[in-house]
Write a protein that holds these residues in place. Sequence first.
Motif, PDB file in Angstrom:
ATOM      1  N   ARG A  53       0.830  -1.044  -0.135  1.00 28.35           N
ATOM      2  CA  ARG A  53       0.043  -0.102  -0.044  1.00 28.35           C
ATOM      3  C   ARG A  53       0.826   1.257  -0.191  1.00 28.35           C
ATOM      4  N   ALA A  55       0.421   5.493   0.886  1.00 22.85           N
ATOM      5  CA  ALA A  55      -0.184   6.389   1.640  1.00 22.85           C
ATOM      6  C   ALA A  55       0.601   7.901   1.445  1.00 22.85           C
ATOM      7  N   HIS A  59      -4.067  10.305   5.070  1.00 24.73           N
ATOM      8  CA  HIS A  59      -4.402   8.647   5.031  1.00 24.73           C
ATOM      9  C   HIS A  59      -3.913   8.088   6.421  1.00 24.73           C
ATOM     10  N   HIS A  63      -3.874   0.852  10.652  1.00 23.28           N
ATOM     11  CA  HIS A  63      -5.195   0.607  10.817  1.00 23.28           C
ATOM     12  C   HIS A  63      -5.430  -1.091  10.815  1.00 23.28           C
ATOM     13  N   LYS A  64      -4.616  -1.793   9.798  1.00 16.92           N
ATOM     14  CA  LYS A  64      -5.054  -3.153   9.689  1.00 16.92           C
ATOM     15  C   LYS A  64      -4.755  -3.941  10.999  1.00 16.92           C
ATOM     16  N   PHE A 108     -14.211   3.330   5.748  1.00 18.28           N
ATOM     17  CA  PHE A 108     -12.861   3.500   5.231  1.00 18.28           C
ATOM     18  C   PHE A 108     -12.150   1.951   5.173  1.00 18.28           C
ATOM     19  N   TYR A 109     -12.262   1.183   6.250  1.00 22.59           N
ATOM     20  CA  TYR A 109     -11.771  -0.251   6.143  1.00 22.59           C
ATOM     21  C   TYR A 109     -12.595  -1.005   4.919  1.00 22.59           C
ATOM     22  N   THR A 111     -13.906   0.099   2.071  1.00 19.73           N
ATOM     23  CA  THR A 111     -13.486   0.696   0.787  1.00 19.73           C
ATOM     24  C   THR A 111     -11.909   0.036   0.628  1.00 19.73           C
ATOM     25  N   GLU A 112     -10.884   0.093   1.648  1.00 20.42           N
ATOM     26  CA  GLU A 112      -9.674  -0.234   1.379  1.00 20.42           C
ATOM     27  C   GLU A 112      -9.681  -1.998   1.237  1.00 20.42           C
ATOM     28  N   LYS A 115     -10.749  -2.556  -2.712  1.00 18.82           N
ATOM     29  CA  LYS A 115      -9.687  -1.940  -3.640  1.00 18.82           C
ATOM     30  C   LYS A 115      -8.531  -3.194  -3.573  1.00 18.82           C
ATOM     31  N   THR A 116      -8.184  -3.529  -2.291  1.00 22.40           N
ATOM     32  CA  THR A 116      -7.216  -4.689  -2.130  1.00 22.40           C
ATOM     33  C   THR A 116      -7.672  -5.930  -2.884  1.00 22.40           C
ATOM     34  N   SER A 138      -1.758   3.779 -10.579  1.00 21.22           N
ATOM     35  CA  SER A 138      -2.124   3.801  -9.300  1.00 21.22           C
ATOM     36  C   SER A 138      -1.410   5.201  -8.394  1.00 21.22           C
TER      37      SER A 138
END
Length: 214
Positions: A53, A55, A59, A63-64, A108-109, A111-112, A115-116, A138
């Motif tokens: 990722r 950022a 951003h 968070h993960k 947000f989680y 969406t992330e 995308k992943t 990207s």
Amino acid sequence: WIGIINHSRNLSFYKKGEFIFREGDRIFGLYFIQQGKVKVVSSGLNGRIQIVRLATDGHLLGHKGFGSETYPVGAVALEDTWLCFLDNATLHDAFLNNPKFTYGLMMFYSTELRKTEIRLRYLAQMTLKEKIAECLLSLKQIFGVNEDGSLNVVLSRQEIADIAGTTAEQVTRELTDLENELLVKKRGKKIILLNADGLLDIIASHNIKKYFTV
């Protein structure tokens, strides 16, 4: 709560190339990027690093791993970077007392994750040329471009390879091919996008053009 967060936050400065946190480090809270650029990395077999990722300003980082004991990934400053850190206790209380904030982070989680999942699905099917084109698009999406059309981030060929899942040598060859096709222009480590629509055409068969704005 904005006042509480402002009082509780800690601002930190990290130099280019400095680790913000490493895989396996204990988690004490979340980081918000105030200004700068960061790569999130994961080590695979034989210690090979993959950039999972990228950022920039505004951003989140870490968070993960929130809710776990240790970070599953590491984070490295791509340039001199200012970060705002909030500890676990403050975040926990903020989540419980601010439903809109909690819902916003949940979205947000979501969406992330989406995308992943999309990127992993299509990268597995892409040719090398398509992977490099997708990587450049990207980078444009995340960091933007300068007035001359150059990407507003400077990465080594190896870092591009770590994003695209290939080697630095293959990245160099593909960039030369794209330059010969008048799609990009190389200027040292800088990459100028001459024809972003042309890069989109390269990945058109994968039906992911809608995720990029050119």
